[in-house]
Design an enzyme around this catalytic site. Structure first.
Site: not given
Length: 788
Positions: A169, A295, A666
């Protein structure tokens, strides 16, 4: 890594011999707790202390028995990458009672434990402090009951407590980031990025609920990181009539050709009357007022799960080591402290000051003092909120200031994740300041070719989550083309320049600064934002893109190590990028649990390689099954990745076999991490505000003229603060041949990596031992947690 200053040689000054340290995790779990447990155990053992696990939190302390078990070096192997807490966590009613704490004290005294490292939230740490205050009285009761000997009261007279905050949190005052927060943000952003693709396909509005209890940090930062249309947090409830304003904003965005809307709601979101705002209420509101297909997605415990991010592993490892140092240095009169993060530094703050400030936030919210609640959350929270409002809510044209200034923004050097977030932030803040913003394609090559065009507010929508450089970037330096660049600056009347890039960017600004003597067009405010995966720019501790690259390295190392699961003993040799800078190899090694990391900044020879092989061979024989060795691509011209692979293969024959992997580009690709999105967003906003200020200061007689050192700056993170530094003053700090700063803060982490890999080494504690107060621990210009 030998140090001459005895203050810096940790194991000569501090000894844990004869001491017993116990570590427990309590309350809700958080990713990174295992990394903290691992660091406490290994650092404790390293200094000669006995270390104990207390399983199942305070419940295990009360129940005793097998719940309190001595830890070994091997018992924390292979847990760095595991989410949650492997020693268990539980809410404990028994510990809240005096009788429960009496049982806990008895269990600790039986094992000689008087040092506790508690990893949890404010409730867990408050309980630990109460336990400490009652300790002597509890021992007296145990003597009276005949459960311990009378001399035990003197022998175990004081209980020492050090806390680490483990909570997704980030609701604990006194630290910029709690363990688990960054990983939770990764989970949220992964979901939001995925949802945005489907929302765009169907032109939908999505309402997402994120966790955080009564703290809106996760909601606010994830909204900033994904460019959400609206965010609702408990610390700053919306003004009355917010429903109409939100619907107007959503409708305006759709009218501006945006195919989706994202609304992020903190689970504790409230209105000005402290009435909860639910996701269903928002959905019904949007459907009723706008008719949008809407939604709801509630992320729930997905945010707590998964592997910890690179940031959380490094944070937890640093805090775990600092916690052991604090326990060794504590006395009977030392108040319980929390190991905290301030900017880029570990500090210690009094535990109860933190708890009291955290409780004050809730009181302020209950009493509708919302502005005060935001301030109590800290400067980082304030800055996040201010930046979100600036970027998400466009002012009407009539309300914008009229500056008549033109500002150009461009990318230079190799692409880095987070560059696009920085450009978006610069464009929108610039427009809010009343400037006309111009985008330059393909760096200075595009500049001298005239690839310059005005860029509007809506042009940068959705850029925060995009990897690479949407503007295009080249390594071309301006020196050979200054006349053509000056001509383009005249043509477009460019009054200020924002350059976002890596080491090439600082070279570019130095060349433009020198060109001021010849071309007045360059006598304008110029600012550079450091953006490169290599983290090799002088004047800053961190660069945009480095965190994303670190996460790519750590994720790959986890997979590579897992590939050997269940097979014979195996060592992996991994090559990382970074040029001559060993940041990715070192910090990636610390986060992935590497046994060694070879870098240019720390010269090594065949004797060092042989010692590493022998050390790893010994570990393979006794405990671990997999080894990890990282090598920076330019660490040594002769000791190549192939050479090291062949050496380890030959010398480890009969004990382990080897594999090698070159990670390559990458590390440079992929969507930016939450850290890089927010770092890029926030420092870019700060840079644009600085440019605006400089433009006003240097505007004389109808034109801008700025030729002083302080009008050509780099904005970097130095320890605890974001600092504007003239680029000419950074020349002395820079090794231009190898393209690295002469001094690099992260080299202090190398001994930590070695200690956690079971090497005997020195450890610099010159920065440790500083207990600071919550109110005074933040410098004026600190942007706490750097990016978050």
């Amino acid at each position: 890594m030998a140090q001459q200053d005895s203050k810096k040689i940790f194991f000569e000054n501090l000894s844990g011999a004869g001491k017993a340290i116990a570590v427990l995790t309590s309350g809700g779990d958080a990713q990174g707790m295992n990394a903290a447990v691992r660091a406490v155990v290994r650092m404790g053992l390293y200094v000669g202390a006995k270390v104990y696990f207390i399983k199942e939190g305070y419940q295990g302390m009360v129940d005793g028995g097998d719940n309190i078990r001595e830890a070994t070096w091997e018992s924390v192997s292979s847990m760095l990458q595991v989410g949650g807490t492997v020693i268990g966590s539980a809410r404990c009613k028994d510990f809240r009672s005096h009788e429960g704490r009496l049982k806990a004290a008895h269990n600790l005294v039986q094992r000689g434990i008087t040092n506790l490292c508690v990893i949890g939230g404010d409730g867990s740490l408050t309980g630990a402090n109460l336990f400490r205050e009652e300790w002597s009285g509890l021992l007296t009761e145990l003597v009276e009951q005949g459960l311990i000997e009378a001399d035990a009261v003197q022998k175990y007279s004081a209980l020492h407590i050090v806390g680490m905050v483990g909570s997704i949190d980030n609701d604990f005052c006194g630290t910029d980031m709690t363990i688990g927060t960054d990983s939770a943000l990764h989970r949220i952003i992964e979901v939001v990025d995925a949802i945005m693709t489907t929302a765009q396909s169907h032109q939908r509005t999505f309402v997402l609920e994120v966790m955080g209890r009564h703290c809106g940090y996760l909601a606010l930062v994830s909204a900033l990181a994904c460019g959400a249309d609206w965010v609702l947090i408990p610390e700053m409830p919306p003004e009355d009539g917010w429903e109409d304003k939100m619907c107007q904003k959503l409708s305006a965005n759709r009218a501006g050709m945006k195919r989706l809307n994202i609304i992020i709601v903190a689970e504790g979101a409230i209105d000005r009357n402290n009435k909860p705002i639910t996701t269903d209420y928002i959905k019904d509101l949007v459907v009723k007022n706008l008719g949008f297909d809407t939604r709801v997605t509630i992320l729930g415990h997905v945010q707590r799960g998964g592997t910890p991010s690179a940031f959380d592993r490094i944070l937890a490892s640093r805090m775990g080591v600092e916690a052991v140092l604090a326990l060794l240095e504590t006395t009977a009169n030392t108040p319980a402290c929390v190991v905290s993060l301030c900017g880029n530094q570990s500090v210690r703050v009094p535990l109860m000051e933190c708890v009291q400030t955290t409780q004050e936030v809730q009181k302020a919210m209950d009493q509708k003092r919302f502005e005060e609640a935001v301030k109590l959350r800290g400067r980082s929270f304030e800055n996040n909120l201010r930046t979100y409002k600036l970027l998400a809510h466009r002012k009407p044209e009539s309300e914008l200031p009229v500056s008549n200034f033109n500002v150009a923004v461009l990318n230079v050097g190799a692409p880095a994740a987070g560059m696009n977030a920085a450009v978006r932030s610069a464009v929108r803040v610039g427009i809010s300041e009343g400037h006309k913003m111009f985008a330059v394609s393909d760096g200075f090559e595009g500049f001298y070719k005239g690839q310059i065009k005005e860029i509007k507010w809506g042009d940068v929508g959705g850029w925060t989550g995009q990897g690479g450089s949407l503007l295009g970037t080249k390594r071309t330096l301006p020196a050979k083309h200054v006349d053509k660049i000056a001509e383009q600056m005249r043509k477009h009347n460019i009054n200020a320049l924002l350059v976002i890039g890596g080491f090439e960017a600082i070279e570019c600004l130095l060349q433009l600064y020198e060109a001021r003597a010849t071309f007045e067009e360059f006598c304008i405010p110029m600012c550079m934002l450091p953006a490169t995966i290599s983290n090799n720019v002088p004047g800053t501790d961190l660069t945009i893109g480095a965190d994303t690259a670190l996460n790519a390295i750590v994720e790959t190392c986890d997979r590579i190590k897992q590939s050997a699961s269940g097979t014979k003993r195996r060592v992996f040799i991994i090559e990382t990028m970074g040029g001559y800078c060993g940041y990715l190899a070192t910090v990636g090694g610390l986060a992935a649990g590497a046994d060694a990391a070879y870098i240019y900044e720390e010269p090594f020879d065949i004797r060092d390689l042989q010692a590493n092989v022998e050390h790893l061979t010994e570990k393979m024989k006794t405990s671990i099954q997999r080894g990890l060795v990282l090598r920076n691509e330019n660490c040594n011209v002769n000791y190549t990745t192939d050479f090291i692979y062949q050496l380890y293969t030959e010398e480890g024959r009969g004990v382990f076999d080897c594999r090698k992997n070159v990670l390559g580009h990458m590390q440079q690709g992929g969507a930016p991490s939450p850290f890089d999105r927010n770092f890029g967003t926030k420092i870019s906003a700060k840079a644009m505000q600085w440019l605006s200020q400089k433009l006003v200061e240097t505007y004389r007689k109808g034109r801008v003229f700025a030729n002083s050192e302080d009008s050509c700056c780099l904005l970097g993170m130095r320890a605890r603060a974001l600092v504007f530094q003239p680029v000419v003053r950074l020349k002395d700090e820079t090794d231009f041949v190898h393209r690295i700063p002469k001094e690099q803060w992260w080299l202090k982490l190398r001994p930590l990596m070695k200690i956690l890999a079971k090497y005997k080494t020195s450890y610099d504690v010159s920065d440790s031992g500083q207990v600071e107060h919550v109110i005074h621990s933040r410098p004026k210009d600190s942007d706490a947690s750097v990016a978050m």
